[in-house]
Design a protein around this motif. Sequence first.
Motif, PDB file in Angstrom:
ATOM      1  N   LEU A  29       0.840  -1.210   0.000  1.00 43.65           N
ATOM      2  CA  LEU A  29       0.000   0.000   0.000  1.00 43.65           C
ATOM      3  C   LEU A  29       0.872   1.256   0.000  1.00 43.65           C
ATOM      4  CD1 LEU A  29      -3.026  -0.665   2.377  1.00 43.65           C
ATOM      5  CD2 LEU A  29      -3.102   0.073  -0.005  1.00 43.65           C
ATOM      6  N   GLU A  30       1.930   1.197   0.770  1.00 42.79           N
ATOM      7  CA  GLU A  30       2.876   2.321   0.809  1.00 42.79           C
ATOM      8  C   GLU A  30       3.414   2.594  -0.601  1.00 42.79           C
ATOM      9  OE1 GLU A  30       6.756   2.424   3.230  1.00 42.79           O
ATOM     10  OE2 GLU A  30       5.151   1.925   4.671  1.00 42.79           O
ATOM     11  N   GLY A  31       3.802   1.495  -1.265  1.00 45.93           N
ATOM     12  CA  GLY A  31       4.301   1.613  -2.632  1.00 45.93           C
ATOM     13  C   GLY A  31       3.229   2.143  -3.568  1.00 45.93           C
ATOM     14  N   ALA A  32       1.994   1.668  -3.361  1.00 43.65           N
ATOM     15  CA  ALA A  32       0.901   2.108  -4.226  1.00 43.65           C
ATOM     16  C   ALA A  32       0.687   3.610  -4.096  1.00 43.65           C
ATOM     17  CB  ALA A  32      -0.383   1.363  -3.872  1.00 43.65           C
ATOM     18  N   LEU A  33       0.848   4.142  -2.868  1.00 43.70           N
ATOM     19  CA  LEU A  33       0.670   5.586  -2.667  1.00 43.70           C
ATOM     20  C   LEU A  33       1.707   6.380  -3.461  1.00 43.70           C
ATOM     21  CD1 LEU A  33      -0.261   5.973   1.106  1.00 43.70           C
ATOM     22  CD2 LEU A  33      -1.673   6.403  -0.912  1.00 43.70           C
ATOM     23  N   VAL A  34       2.938   5.870  -3.469  1.00 49.96           N
ATOM     24  CA  VAL A  34       3.993   6.540  -4.242  1.00 49.96           C
ATOM     25  C   VAL A  34       3.643   6.489  -5.731  1.00 49.96           C
ATOM     26  CG1 VAL A  34       6.426   6.465  -4.884  1.00 49.96           C
ATOM     27  CG2 VAL A  34       5.748   6.030  -2.519  1.00 49.96           C
ATOM     28  N   THR A  35       3.168   5.315  -6.173  1.00 45.26           N
ATOM     29  CA  THR A  35       2.766   5.174  -7.579  1.00 45.26           C
ATOM     30  C   THR A  35       1.670   6.179  -7.929  1.00 45.26           C
ATOM     31  OG1 THR A  35       3.364   2.844  -7.667  1.00 45.26           O
ATOM     32  CG2 THR A  35       1.693   3.585  -9.222  1.00 45.26           C
ATOM     33  N   ILE A  36       0.685   6.306  -7.024  1.00 44.21           N
ATOM     34  CA  ILE A  36      -0.418   7.242  -7.277  1.00 44.21           C
ATOM     35  C   ILE A  36       0.105   8.682  -7.317  1.00 44.21           C
ATOM     36  CG2 ILE A  36      -2.540   8.211  -6.281  1.00 44.21           C
ATOM     37  CD1 ILE A  36      -3.211   5.382  -5.305  1.00 44.21           C
ATOM     38  N   GLU A  37       1.013   8.959  -6.398  1.00 40.25           N
ATOM     39  CA  GLU A  37       1.589  10.306  -6.332  1.00 40.25           C
ATOM     40  C   GLU A  37       2.271  10.670  -7.654  1.00 40.25           C
ATOM     41  OE1 GLU A  37       4.695  12.646  -3.361  1.00 40.25           O
ATOM     42  OE2 GLU A  37       4.107  10.584  -2.936  1.00 40.25           O
ATOM     43  N   ILE A  38       3.072   9.733  -8.163  1.00 38.05           N
ATOM     44  CA  ILE A  38       3.791   9.985  -9.424  1.00 38.05           C
ATOM     45  C   ILE A  38       2.795  10.076 -10.589  1.00 38.05           C
ATOM     46  CG2 ILE A  38       5.475   9.058 -11.065  1.00 38.05           C
ATOM     47  CD1 ILE A  38       6.853   7.725  -8.635  1.00 38.05           C
ATOM     48  N   THR A  39       1.762   9.213 -10.548  1.00 35.91           N
ATOM     49  CA  THR A  39       0.769   9.238 -11.634  1.00 35.91           C
ATOM     50  C   THR A  39       0.052  10.589 -11.664  1.00 35.91           C
ATOM     51  OG1 THR A  39       0.409   6.888 -11.303  1.00 35.91           O
ATOM     52  CG2 THR A  39      -1.238   8.052 -12.601  1.00 35.91           C
ATOM     53  N   VAL A  40      -0.374  11.070 -10.497  1.00 40.95           N
ATOM     54  CA  VAL A  40      -1.112  12.340 -10.460  1.00 40.95           C
ATOM     55  C   VAL A  40      -0.197  13.495 -10.866  1.00 40.95           C
ATOM     56  CG1 VAL A  40      -2.295  13.974  -8.948  1.00 40.95           C
ATOM     57  CG2 VAL A  40      -2.786  11.530  -8.753  1.00 40.95           C
ATOM     58  N   GLY A  41       0.994  13.535 -10.257  1.00 39.87           N
ATOM     59  CA  GLY A  41       1.940  14.619 -10.575  1.00 39.87           C
ATOM     60  C   GLY A  41       2.300  14.606 -12.051  1.00 39.87           C
ATOM     61  N   GLY A  42       2.611  13.404 -12.576  1.00 41.09           N
ATOM     62  CA  GLY A  42       2.988  13.271 -13.988  1.00 41.09           C
ATOM     63  C   GLY A  42       1.840  13.687 -14.902  1.00 41.09           C
ATOM     64  N   SER A  43       0.618  13.323 -14.520  1.00 40.99           N
ATOM     65  CA  SER A  43      -0.541  13.651 -15.365  1.00 40.99           C
ATOM     66  C   SER A  43      -0.754  15.157 -15.447  1.00 40.99           C
ATOM     67  CB  SER A  43      -1.808  12.996 -14.812  1.00 40.99           C
ATOM     68  OG  SER A  43      -1.660  11.602 -14.795  1.00 40.99           O
ATOM     69  N   VAL A  44      -0.644  15.818 -14.285  1.00 40.15           N
ATOM     70  CA  VAL A  44      -0.827  17.277 -14.272  1.00 40.15           C
ATOM     71  C   VAL A  44       0.221  17.931 -15.174  1.00 40.15           C
ATOM     72  CG1 VAL A  44      -0.703  19.343 -12.836  1.00 40.15           C
ATOM     73  CG2 VAL A  44      -1.911  17.315 -11.995  1.00 40.15           C
ATOM     74  N   LEU A  45       1.477  17.491 -15.000  1.00 37.00           N
ATOM     75  CA  LEU A  45       2.553  18.059 -15.816  1.00 37.00           C
ATOM     76  C   LEU A  45       2.316  17.751 -17.302  1.00 37.00           C
ATOM     77  CD1 LEU A  45       5.317  19.489 -15.893  1.00 37.00           C
ATOM     78  CD2 LEU A  45       6.371  17.241 -15.713  1.00 37.00           C
ATOM     79  N   LEU A  73      14.201   8.753 -18.435  1.00 36.99           N
ATOM     80  CA  LEU A  73      14.290   8.698 -16.977  1.00 36.99           C
ATOM     81  C   LEU A  73      15.758   8.614 -16.544  1.00 36.99           C
ATOM     82  CD1 LEU A  73      11.994   8.475 -14.841  1.00 36.99           C
ATOM     83  CD2 LEU A  73      12.388   6.022 -14.831  1.00 36.99           C
ATOM     84  N   PHE A  74      16.498   7.731 -17.167  1.00 37.10           N
ATOM     85  CA  PHE A  74      17.916   7.567 -16.831  1.00 37.10           C
ATOM     86  C   PHE A  74      18.698   8.832 -17.166  1.00 37.10           C
ATOM     87  CE2 PHE A  74      18.338   2.631 -16.969  1.00 37.10           C
ATOM     88  CZ  PHE A  74      17.574   2.574 -15.813  1.00 37.10           C
ATOM     89  N   TRP A  75      18.335   9.428 -18.265  1.00 38.11           N
ATOM     90  CA  TRP A  75      19.059  10.624 -18.692  1.00 38.11           C
ATOM     91  C   TRP A  75      18.904  11.725 -17.636  1.00 38.11           C
ATOM     92  CZ3 TRP A  75      19.375  15.677 -20.215  1.00 38.11           C
ATOM     93  CH2 TRP A  75      20.445  16.003 -21.067  1.00 38.11           C
ATOM     94  N   LEU A  76      17.650  11.944 -17.207  1.00 39.47           N
ATOM     95  CA  LEU A  76      17.410  12.985 -16.208  1.00 39.47           C
ATOM     96  C   LEU A  76      18.068  12.638 -14.875  1.00 39.47           C
ATOM     97  CD1 LEU A  76      13.636  13.926 -16.775  1.00 39.47           C
ATOM     98  CD2 LEU A  76      15.638  15.248 -17.384  1.00 39.47           C
ATOM     99  N   THR A  95      11.131  13.909  -8.102  1.00 38.85           N
ATOM    100  CA  THR A  95      11.007  14.999  -9.076  1.00 38.85           C
ATOM    101  C   THR A  95      11.359  14.497 -10.465  1.00 38.85           C
ATOM    102  OG1 THR A  95      11.820  16.412  -7.310  1.00 38.85           O
ATOM    103  CG2 THR A  95      11.644  17.413  -9.488  1.00 38.85           C
ATOM    104  N   VAL A  96      12.442  13.725 -10.537  1.00 38.08           N
ATOM    105  CA  VAL A  96      12.866  13.175 -11.825  1.00 38.08           C
ATOM    106  C   VAL A  96      11.758  12.300 -12.404  1.00 38.08           C
ATOM    107  CG1 VAL A  96      14.441  11.549 -12.936  1.00 38.08           C
ATOM    108  CG2 VAL A  96      15.330  13.254 -11.360  1.00 38.08           C
ATOM    109  N   ALA A  97      11.153  11.471 -11.540  1.00 36.86           N
ATOM    110  CA  ALA A  97      10.112  10.560 -12.021  1.00 36.86           C
ATOM    111  C   ALA A  97       8.937  11.346 -12.603  1.00 36.86           C
ATOM    112  CB  ALA A  97       9.635   9.683 -10.869  1.00 36.86           C
ATOM    113  N   ILE A  98       8.467  12.349 -11.845  1.00 38.84           N
ATOM    114  CA  ILE A  98       7.312  13.130 -12.306  1.00 38.84           C
ATOM    115  C   ILE A  98       7.663  13.887 -13.582  1.00 38.84           C
ATOM    116  CG2 ILE A  98       5.824  15.092 -11.729  1.00 38.84           C
ATOM    117  CD1 ILE A  98       5.798  14.062  -8.845  1.00 38.84           C
ATOM    118  N   ALA A 108      10.064  13.213 -15.871  1.00 41.44           N
ATOM    119  CA  ALA A 108      10.286  12.353 -17.035  1.00 41.44           C
ATOM    120  C   ALA A 108       8.952  11.826 -17.573  1.00 41.44           C
ATOM    121  CB  ALA A 108      11.202  11.196 -16.676  1.00 41.44           C
ATOM    122  N   LEU A 109       8.109  11.324 -16.690  1.00 38.72           N
ATOM    123  CA  LEU A 109       6.851  10.742 -17.167  1.00 38.72           C
ATOM    124  C   LEU A 109       5.908  11.831 -17.682  1.00 38.72           C
ATOM    125  CD1 LEU A 109       6.224   7.908 -14.562  1.00 38.72           C
ATOM    126  CD2 LEU A 109       7.456   7.860 -16.717  1.00 38.72           C
ATOM    127  N   GLY A 110       5.877  12.975 -16.999  1.00 39.31           N
ATOM    128  CA  GLY A 110       5.015  14.082 -17.435  1.00 39.31           C
ATOM    129  C   GLY A 110       5.414  14.581 -18.818  1.00 39.31           C
TER     130      GLY A 110
END
Lengths: 272, 242
Positions: free
Chosen positions: B34-50, B89-92, B107-110, B112-114
């Motif tokens: 669940l902890e991991g899922a929260l991080v995944t959701i965080e990156i998904t939301v942040g990346g989507s907004v970006l 992702l690796f480049w950043l 930050t890199v994750a959001i 790169a995916l965004g």
Amino acid sequence: MSTDPSVAISPVDERSGPMVRFEKVMKSYGSLVVLNDLDLEVARGEKVAIIGPSGSGKTTVLRMLMTLERIDRGMIFVDGEPLTSMNRNGELVASDAKHLRRMRGKIGMVFQHFNLFPHMSALKNCMEAPCTVLGLSKMEAEARGRELLSMVGLGDKLFHYPSQLSGGQQQRVAIARALAMRPKVMLFDEVTSALDPELVGEVLNVIRKIAAELDVTMLMVTHQMGFAKEFADRVCFFYGGRICEQGPPEKIFVSPENERTRQFLRACLEAT
Amino acid sequence: MAHRPLVVCAILAFTAGLVIASFAGFREFLPGLLEGALVTIEITVGGSVLAVICAFVAALSKMYGAWPVRGLAVIYIEVFRGTSALVQLFWLFFVLPRFGITLEPLTVAILALGLNVGAYGAEVVRGAVSAVPRGQWEATVALNMSRFQALRRIVLPQALVPMIPPWGNLFIELLKTTALVSLITISDLAFKAQEMNATTYRTVEIFSIVLVFYLAIAVLITVAMRSLEWFAARGLARGPAQ
């Protein structure tokens, strides 16, 4: 935008000169010549009907006036000022955005397919440009919109969306929307062509009313010969990108001189 | 409402996940996952907004910008669509520090995916804006509106509804791509799963739960986008106005 340097700008008195003047205007799409050295003058307050076979350049005339099409050569003047070019330090240069917008403010256009904004009610359609372009307050724009929609007989449909209105009603909203900008020249581009026959009358009645009540110059491309005859001060018959014959409706419709005009009118008569 | 079956699916998926987890005695895995899922959701939301911001800026610049701006937009779109998200992702994460710019892994994750999904989104935005009938633009010219006014008040509101379903696809794509961020030390769902698997070797249970988690988040995205589409379409009262 290219402008023919050989055409000098003749100063025109803004008050008394013609409202619209085409001088040797050329327009072609590739090898197809749409307007061929067109000369046309429309006086202030005059109502001109433009008729002619399809492809004769009728609609192009209106679209050029509305700056929806560029001209290849020649000059167009509106209210005494050049439309697609402007004077800068005595030199004629292509219009910049500011000049174009100032000139567009003098002109309103109603389209064959209405082109209403589908996400706005009838009233909002009429308020949008007065608010965003003229800077009217919401209250002023609403008062203007309500007044104009009542004038076109839609005082009870203010909050209807275009999809909830008939074709004739939509076209009347489009007329009100154009009038809300208080143009000096109104262009009507085959405004009844997309309508069911029983809805044509209500739109023509509105145009009659505008002609009677408002001091506005009108150019109308139409296939409604009966209406053109009754409404227009002058009828221009277009053929091959030029005015083939023009004159008061009595003359054009009763005793046309040109053989092409006669042929066209005969064909229209047979079609009805 | 049309998306009721999807809501039911989402609830079922969650319940199924929880049931499997509890009955098979997997309670020990749940908190970590669940902890991991929260991080995944965080990156998904942040990346989507970006991604949405990047897509609109890039698409409108490409369509209406002056040529240098248009050029930049084209380069952005082509580079981020044409190269692998993992490499970006690796480049950043590994190359940027060589130029003195070190960013937090999250930050890199959001970022790169965004940026990656934004490049695809730019084409979605461009397509929807181009699909608004030319007559609408002509009406704005006849009403003397500026191009910016026309875009903001008339064209974009009409383009929004048709672009919602493809955006739903992109958000789900983004969710799935977040699994890559486990490779840059972020403890997301995939990372947690690998970590637990390495210590317990209970592969079947762990990755089944992870599968259900991803599915549940994806269904939630679908439900949210369907609702958004429904409300937007109703708000815009779209109809055959021509």
